[in-house]
Design an enzyme around this catalytic site. Sequence first.
Site, PDB file in Angstrom:
ATOM      1  N   GLU A 159      -2.019  -6.106   1.145  1.00  0.00           N
ATOM      2  CA  GLU A 159      -1.289  -4.837   1.124  1.00  0.00           C
ATOM      3  C   GLU A 159      -2.164  -3.600   0.969  1.00  0.00           C
ATOM      4  O   GLU A 159      -2.065  -2.874  -0.031  1.00  0.00           O
ATOM      5  CB  GLU A 159      -0.244  -4.856   0.000  1.00  0.00           C
ATOM      6  N   GLU A 352       4.276 -13.314   1.220  1.00  0.00           N
ATOM      7  CA  GLU A 352       4.965 -13.089  -0.065  1.00  0.00           C
ATOM      8  C   GLU A 352       6.430 -12.814   0.202  1.00  0.00           C
ATOM      9  O   GLU A 352       6.771 -12.051   1.115  1.00  0.00           O
ATOM     10  CB  GLU A 352       4.429 -11.846  -0.809  1.00  0.00           C
TER      11      GLU A 352
HETATM   12  C1  BGC Z   1       2.049  -7.496  -4.448  1.00  0.00           C
HETATM   13  C2  BGC Z   1       2.077  -8.367  -5.686  1.00  0.00           C
HETATM   14  C3  BGC Z   1       3.222  -7.915  -6.582  1.00  0.00           C
HETATM   15  C4  BGC Z   1       4.515  -8.102  -5.834  1.00  0.00           C
HETATM   16  C5  BGC Z   1       5.758  -7.726  -6.616  1.00  0.00           C
HETATM   17  C6  BGC Z   1       3.395  -7.197  -3.869  1.00  0.00           C
HETATM   18  O1  BGC Z   1       3.440  -5.862  -3.513  1.00  0.00           O
HETATM   19  O2  BGC Z   1       1.176  -8.050  -3.491  1.00  0.00           O
HETATM   20  O3  BGC Z   1       0.845  -8.293  -6.317  1.00  0.00           O
HETATM   21  O4  BGC Z   1       3.236  -8.580  -7.802  1.00  0.00           O
HETATM   22  O5  BGC Z   1       4.500  -7.306  -4.678  1.00  0.00           O
HETATM   23  O6  BGC Z   1       5.757  -6.376  -6.943  1.00  0.00           O
END
Ligand code: BGC
Length: 437
Positions: A159, A352
């Site tokens: 990101e 993610e």
């Molecule tokens: C990030 C993580 C973060 C997650 C939840 C993402 O933007 O890569 O490090 O914990 O979102 O906020």
Amino acid sequence: MATDAGNPMPRFPAGFLWGVSTSAHQIEGAVDEREPSVWDAFTAGPGRVKDGSTAAVACDHYHRYREDVALLAGLGVDAYRFSVSWPRVNSPGGPEFYDRLVDALCAAGVRPVPTLFHWDLPARLDWLERDTASRFAEYVSLVAERLGDRVSKWITLNEPAEHTLLGHALGVHAPGKQLLFDALPVAHHQLLAHGLAVRALRAAGATDIGIANSHGPVWAASEEPADAEAADFYDVLLNRLFAEPLILGEYPCGLGELMPGDVESDLKVIAEPIDWYGVNYYAPAKVGAPHGTEIDFGGITLPAELPFSVREIEGRPVTDFGWPVVPEGLTELLTTFRDRYGDRLPPVVITENGCSYEGIDDQDRIAYLDAHVRALHRAVQAGVDVRGYFVWSLLDNFEWAEGYARRFGLVHVDYDTLERTPKASYGWFRDMLRAQG
Ligand code: BGC
């Protein structure tokens, strides 16, 4: 939440990669056993992290990684996405730690998928400096030489959009700079670092390389031209600015003119072909014309002078973080990318997806994940080439400026005893993976 939960989960294509994600600064702890990062410096300042905490201990994964690898094995995931801490690799004993972690993963039959940068820049470096991109490529070469005999899938950056926006434009993340649009060089230097890292990895023989970019659909607050224009602008900043240099070899809307250095020749490096494109998806954004007042954006204050305002998405359940739950946004995002970029879009991996909820019997998280995995399957059915899905996160962890107040894990962490307790969602994900076969 309306859900199909209870109906059998549709099957994903053979070879689909299922995993979970974490990052070094959020779980490792053991900060005294490595050189400082920008996050150590940032959290030392007062009022930076809401609960006043730091990541000094976090989940103490540095000392308890064997227990965490056993949790991964019990979950039955194909792969584990973790990040390598650049400051730790620079420190005595650091490379050996990643050797031990990778060995333990391989022994447990879990494929290691390292991210080479997840926001924990060595404190003496600065993304405003072009040279940081070259330093990054040197560090990547070291890691590739060290782990390349056991690691076969790599992620360059996590990101860069959030690291630019939150860390350098708004100052709510490390390094705490509030440069607004003067933060654009930080985006360019990270993208350049990505391209140089791809070259360094290829030179070391790596073959399966991607990036983890955060994306989400942007919805205009109304059909009014001012709202549509503001939404387009936000879409450029969040999605196109970080996707198009990599996928098309160009900046959108002439933004290259605002970037430092020889942008044309840098774009050739940035567009170095990758093998897959990682997407972190949490929620869409609804955007309208500026209000002229400060706005609260998921706990972050956006200044009044921005040329857009982020609005509430009404009528949706929200996570404990206040983020709206919009699974179909994932289908929309992926089909939009496919339509925008056609054959130039590499195969996609969801690097993610997840949500913050309290509790060990976390039925809300199960409903969220179930609905998002089904939404992902709809994108597959619509012809998007999706190759994998990683839940954020294996463990509750240090959630940046929120400290320990937001829990994203499939596994609960008691921050007093560091005891790990699998939540109901851990069992749900394990059973879903078994059913996928
Ligand atoms: C990030 C993580 C973060 C997650 C939840 C993402 O933007 O890569 O490090 O914990 O979102 O906020």
